[in-house]
Design an enzyme around this catalytic site. Structure first.
Site: not given
Length: 537
Positions: A340, A130
């Protein structure tokens, strides 16, 4: 005048010798740039350094000039300098198990995962990756964790692991006094064990526990050396208690935050001197890929600068100057977006979303169908969708390979025959969008925090580093890797789409490893200019 000139010469000689001493004391390979490595000055420094180094095997010996030992030292110095020039540019680090990334579809929330070894002896964890958060945490001495049993994860072939600091000989508690302990001011004693608590944007989703220092196991690939292994110190969260979607099976074995904050794995590796502060994430079209630490990308890549957010550089934020649908570039769609890897889909500010999707729908020659969570779906049979691209600053184009997902929801079969092709773009509140995984497929994405830029180049993920073959993970139950078998699991009960794992950020602390060289170079340049100015007078 003679005294003045003599004073200038003494000042220059003192400066050159002092600078030579600093370089040699730090690492002997730089000494030849200022004084000859076999001069009397170099010999004195080298011998004294050898005596003070308990691990040195030289025992203060000095080879006779033009001897074989003399030549070997010269050769060794050349090879070291070559590694400095070439190795740091081409050598990359990956998790010791290969750095392959896997996407298990809806069964594990459409995130990308990789195996990484932690501790001594090493324990393997399947962690979600992440770039929207910083902390690396794993389930540990669990009070409230997701199930780690194989019976709960049919797509895996073994149980997942739980970290226990008491079983790792390299594990150390992080004290509250540590600069990376955010909860430090709340501790009663600076020597107490540092707690952590991270809340993610997904509803009621969090991880909490205590911070530890331990080692992760890495391997070098590429460059001019044979592959080698390394153990690097990092800070990780002992995740004793999770909540929200983490208890529902998203990232059950932990999450590695790849953000730019000081506590993230890329930041700590850079601060320790292992790599430049940069990493890459490659997304294969078959939903596998690779992650590389220290990758600065090829010289041919395109790039756009990272921007501060509210005056602080705390996330991978870029500026989108326009969003193009086929040949129609909507200039008024300018917005900032966070890149992201922990977000399955792409999210646009409401105003931009409405304009882009209206143009997209106008160019699609098919009946639009709306299903729960996906407003723009079309029959997949003989469907031609318009191309899409983002235009970043400096007119850098980013072509989106395929922004759609094939949806095969059992509840839809009563109304629509065949699969649907749905656009994986959603609206979100605020003026900051999110560029998610579905826009990054087919690219080698380089997050270069050292140069503050995002780089990208087309890649099949097998053309980087050691050219190891990537083995795509077959989708669960033989389904198409682009299918979404159960739409409802992608969204909370409210029906609003949200990224699965995006954490808040704190401003990263400056890295001593990156700041010292630039200051030192500035000081040397200023002093030389000062000396030259005096001489001219």
């Amino acid at each position: 005048m003679e005294l003045r000139f003599a004073a200038i010469l003494v000042s220059i000689n003192f400066f050159l010798f002092f600078d030579a001493y600093l370089c040699t004391a730090a690492t002997a390979i730089y000494s030849s740039r200022l004084i000859h490595r076999f001069s009397d000055e170099a010999q004195q420094l080298w011998v004294s350094k050898s005596k003070s180094n308990e691990k040195s095997n030289t025992q203060g010996s000095w080879p006779e000039e033009k001897s074989l030992g003399h030549m070997r030292l010269l050769l060794d110095g050349d090879l070291k300098r070559q590694r400095l020039r070439l190795g740091t540019q081409n050598e990359l680090l990956v998790p010791s198990l290969g750095g392959h990334t896997y996407n298990y579809g809806n069964d594990l929330g459409w995130l990308h995962y990789t195996w990484i070894d932690v501790g001594t002896p090493n324990t393997s964890f399947l962690v979600a990756l992440d770039a929207g958060s910083d902390l690396f945490w794993v389930p540990c001495d669990c009070v409230q964790c997701a199930s780690l049993s194989l019976s709960h994860h049919s797509m895996l072939d073994r149980d997942l692991s739980q970290y226990s600091p008491s079983r790792s000989s390299t594990s150390k508690q992080l004290p509250c006094s540590h600069e990376l302990c955010d909860q430090g001011p709340n501790c009663k004693n600076p020597e107490e064990h540092c707690p952590y608590s991270v809340k993610y944007l997904s509803e009621d989703t969090s991880s909490s526990g205590f911070l530890y220092e331990d080692q992760i196991h890495l391997a070098s690939v590429g460059g001019n050396r044979q592959p080698s292994s390394a153990q690097a110190p990092v800070i990780l969260g002992c995740g004793r208690s999770q909540s929200g979607i983490y208890l529902e099976g998203i990232a059950p074995d932990g999450l590695m935050g790849l953000g730019p904050g000081g506590i993230s794995v890329p930041s700590l590796l850079a601060k320790s001197g292992f790599i430049p502060h940069s990493f890459s994430f490659c997304y294969d079209k078959s939903y596998s890929g690779r992650v590389f630490f220290g990758d600065e990308g090829p010289t041919s890549q395109r790039s756009t600068p990272f921007l501060p957010l509210k005056g602080k550089s705390v996330a991978y934020i870029v500026e989108v100057e326009s969003y193009c649908v086929a040949n129609s570039c909507l200039k008024i769609t300018e917005f900032k977006a966070q890149v992201d890897t922990g977000s399955s889909f792409t999210y646009l500010p409401h105003e931009t979303y409405e304009q882009v999707l209206a143009e997209f729908d106008k160019q699609v020659n098919a009946k639009r169908i709306t299903t729960q969570g996906f407003d723009y779906c079309y029959k997949a049979r003989s469907l031609k969708l318009p191309s899409m691209k983002l235009v970043f600053s400096l007119n850098q184009s980013f072509v989106i390979e395929d922004p759609t997902f094939q949806v095969s929801d059992n509840q839809m079969t009563r109304f629509v025959q065949g699969d649907l092709s749905c656009l994986g773009v959603h609206a979100m509140d605020g003026d900051i969008g999110i560029i998610g995984q579905n826009f990054l497929m087919g690219y080698r994405m380089v997050f270069d925090w050292e140069k503050l830029k995002l780089g990208w180049s087309i890649s099949n993920c097998q053309d980087i580093g050691d050219n190891l073959e990537v083995h795509p993970t077959p989708p669960p139950s033989g389904a198409s890797p682009k299918s979404l078998p159960i739409i409802e699991q992608q969204h909370p009960a409210s029906g609003h789409a949200v990224p699965p794992a995006v954490a808040g950020h704190t401003p990263p602390k400056p890295s001593a490893a990156s700041s010292l060289p630039s200051r030192r170079q500035y000081g040397i340049t200023s002093l030389l200019l000062f000396v030259l100015a005096i001489c001219v007078i």
